[in-house]
Design a protein around this motif. Sequence first.
Motif, PDB file in Angstrom:
ATOM      1  N   TRP A  19      -6.246  -2.468   8.104  1.00 41.57           N
ATOM      2  CA  TRP A  19      -6.463  -2.355   6.664  1.00 41.57           C
ATOM      3  C   TRP A  19      -7.947  -2.199   6.384  1.00 41.57           C
ATOM      4  O   TRP A  19      -8.792  -2.777   7.065  1.00 41.57           O
ATOM      5  CB  TRP A  19      -5.943  -3.595   5.935  1.00 41.57           C
ATOM      6  CG  TRP A  19      -4.455  -3.728   5.942  1.00 41.57           C
ATOM      7  CD1 TRP A  19      -3.581  -3.324   4.984  1.00 41.57           C
ATOM      8  CD2 TRP A  19      -3.665  -4.313   6.981  1.00 41.57           C
ATOM      9  NE1 TRP A  19      -2.292  -3.612   5.360  1.00 41.57           N
ATOM     10  CE2 TRP A  19      -2.315  -4.221   6.583  1.00 41.57           C
ATOM     11  CE3 TRP A  19      -3.956  -4.896   8.216  1.00 41.57           C
ATOM     12  CZ2 TRP A  19      -1.266  -4.685   7.352  1.00 41.57           C
ATOM     13  CZ3 TRP A  19      -2.915  -5.366   9.001  1.00 41.57           C
ATOM     14  CH2 TRP A  19      -1.587  -5.261   8.567  1.00 41.57           C
TER      15      TRP A  19
ATOM     16  N   ASP B 112       3.759  -5.882   5.029  1.00 40.15           N
ATOM     17  CA  ASP B 112       2.755  -6.216   4.018  1.00 40.15           C
ATOM     18  C   ASP B 112       2.291  -7.663   4.106  1.00 40.15           C
ATOM     19  O   ASP B 112       1.548  -8.120   3.234  1.00 40.15           O
ATOM     20  CB  ASP B 112       3.329  -5.956   2.620  1.00 40.15           C
ATOM     21  CG  ASP B 112       3.643  -4.488   2.388  1.00 40.15           C
ATOM     22  OD1 ASP B 112       2.949  -3.645   2.976  1.00 40.15           O
ATOM     23  OD2 ASP B 112       4.588  -4.186   1.622  1.00 40.15           O
TER      24      ASP B 112
ATOM     25  N   ALA C 239      -1.623  -8.004   4.372  1.00 46.63           N
ATOM     26  CA  ALA C 239      -2.289  -7.567   3.144  1.00 46.63           C
ATOM     27  C   ALA C 239      -2.062  -8.554   2.007  1.00 46.63           C
ATOM     28  O   ALA C 239      -2.983  -8.869   1.243  1.00 46.63           O
ATOM     29  CB  ALA C 239      -1.784  -6.178   2.743  1.00 46.63           C
ATOM     30  N   ASP C 240      -0.844  -9.068   1.876  1.00 46.52           N
ATOM     31  CA  ASP C 240      -0.563 -10.046   0.824  1.00 46.52           C
ATOM     32  C   ASP C 240      -1.345 -11.338   1.047  1.00 46.52           C
ATOM     33  O   ASP C 240      -1.849 -11.946   0.084  1.00 46.52           O
ATOM     34  CB  ASP C 240       0.936 -10.350   0.785  1.00 46.52           C
ATOM     35  CG  ASP C 240       1.756  -9.156   0.307  1.00 46.52           C
ATOM     36  OD1 ASP C 240       1.175  -8.255  -0.311  1.00 46.52           O
ATOM     37  OD2 ASP C 240       2.973  -9.124   0.584  1.00 46.52           O
TER      38      ASP C 240
ATOM     39  N   ARG D 188      -6.415  -1.491   1.425  1.00 49.01           N
ATOM     40  CA  ARG D 188      -5.603  -0.317   1.710  1.00 49.01           C
ATOM     41  C   ARG D 188      -5.222  -0.273   3.185  1.00 49.01           C
ATOM     42  O   ARG D 188      -6.043  -0.559   4.056  1.00 49.01           O
ATOM     43  CB  ARG D 188      -6.354   0.969   1.349  1.00 49.01           C
ATOM     44  CG  ARG D 188      -6.793   1.064  -0.102  1.00 49.01           C
ATOM     45  CD  ARG D 188      -7.455   2.400  -0.380  1.00 49.01           C
ATOM     46  NE  ARG D 188      -7.991   2.465  -1.735  1.00 49.01           N
ATOM     47  CZ  ARG D 188      -8.582   3.549  -2.249  1.00 49.01           C
ATOM     48  NH1 ARG D 188      -8.704   4.638  -1.505  1.00 49.01           N
ATOM     49  NH2 ARG D 188      -9.043   3.529  -3.489  1.00 49.01           N
ATOM     50  N   ARG D 189      -4.000   0.115   3.427  1.00 46.33           N
ATOM     51  CA  ARG D 189      -3.538   0.303   4.802  1.00 46.33           C
ATOM     52  C   ARG D 189      -4.176   1.573   5.362  1.00 46.33           C
ATOM     53  O   ARG D 189      -4.214   2.617   4.699  1.00 46.33           O
ATOM     54  CB  ARG D 189      -2.017   0.416   4.834  1.00 46.33           C
ATOM     55  CG  ARG D 189      -1.410   0.620   6.227  1.00 46.33           C
ATOM     56  CD  ARG D 189      -1.574  -0.621   7.096  1.00 46.33           C
ATOM     57  NE  ARG D 189      -0.984  -0.439   8.407  1.00 46.33           N
ATOM     58  CZ  ARG D 189       0.272  -0.803   8.707  1.00 46.33           C
ATOM     59  NH1 ARG D 189       1.041  -1.374   7.777  1.00 46.33           N
ATOM     60  NH2 ARG D 189       0.740  -0.634   9.915  1.00 46.33           N
TER      61      ARG D 189
END
Length: 475
Positions: A101, A247, A250-251, A292-293
């Motif tokens: 990420w 996710d 990221a979360d 962002r991935r």
Amino acid sequence: MNPVDVGVSLPENRPVAGDCSRPIRLTGHVDHVDIATGEVRRAFTSSDQPGGVLHVRCNNRRASVCPACSATYKRDARRLVLAGLAGGKGVPDTVTGHPAWFVTLTAPSFGPVHSRRQQGGKTGPVRACHPRRGLCPHGRPAGCHERHRAEDSRLGAPICADCYSYGRTVTWNALVPKLWKATRDATESAVAAAAGLTVAGLRRAARLSFVKVAEMQARGVVHLHVVVRVDGPDGPDSAPPGWADGDLVADALRGVVGSVAVPAPDPDAVTLDATAPEEGWAVRWGVRVDIRRIALDGPTDVARVSNYLAKYLTKSVTAGGSLDHPVRSLAGLGRLVLAPHVRRLVETCWRLGHDPVFTAALDTALGRDSGDVPRLLRWAHQYGFGGHWISKARRWSTTFTALRTVRRVWSRTLGAAMAGRVPGDAFGRPDGDPATVVLGAWTYAGRGLYGGDTGPPDSAVPAAGSGADVWLAGL
């Protein structure tokens, strides 16, 4: 810069110290010692060089100081980032399949500043700067209705300098390294909790690697650009667990960035004790956070990310390079041509740095012992930021030292080949033979090419024997 490994004279037409514009002059020698017999042979001495000195690179990252060393630094940084995404330099190519990420961490607002806003991205129409009506508490317009050009010198400057919190700005910059460490530690704990693991259990299942680059914004605060990669328990050589591809990471990052805080001394408060976040001011990230991935569909995508990070490393704090060296005194600051906003940031560092109560509170917040020179004075030319402009996890990829070692070996090999001989030590053994110990003795003899000094102005040179002798060590 490693004069210990010098031992080959290169052709006379070769640029001195890699065409460095402000090389460091050293006097001394290199001895090779045979481990078995204890015999010592002189392998190199600076007395054989022109002027009796050896020129070595300054290795400054700033393009305004040394274009040649800056270009080399930027290429090395790009390779360092690239290897962690695409493999190479000891990292397997399979790392491209590991989830990663791109994270941008911004600073909070310390007051409205002039900005260039474009609707729909960089190609859209320019919007009004701050379309607000009325007056601020100091009787000045509270907004700005202009549509600034990209080259407008007011960009980044506060709309009202008296409304802008200069003290909190430089304090925030000083505590960014501590805030990043807290964010990194909290992210590991949050990912472990989200995966239903303990931190120890997470480390047995996966590893979080990162590379971080700092960027100084026009308003005088630092933003961080970070690439986070998830590996298996053995680093890039092992596959990450299946849950890392979703996710979850990221979360967890979003939750940590929105909540992490570091207690800080408030320069605007009556007392300067660092208090808990719920009881006083605390250093936090700004509300604008981008996670962002990274989808690596080919070499072009990998190069784009690497170039994006590397481009910030060679920039100066000020566009003209006026603050490329530490400011030693307010008299020296007065001789510099600076924008009013920049000058006030530096002056704020000096004001707070000379306050012993605030300095002690800041050192406590950082969890470090006080040095000979208060940190805000040492890093006033960087508006209080004293962290690394690029840093990485140990297992991300290769290191700057490894890249410089390869380049040094190649240079020695090329020089020996052009001289018609095989590179070796004073005993005729190949370079790096474990039977030979290399000992160097070097003394600083000045800066700049022999016969002329291209070093920093007198106001930037520390007095001999003072606590500021090491200020230039990291430049």
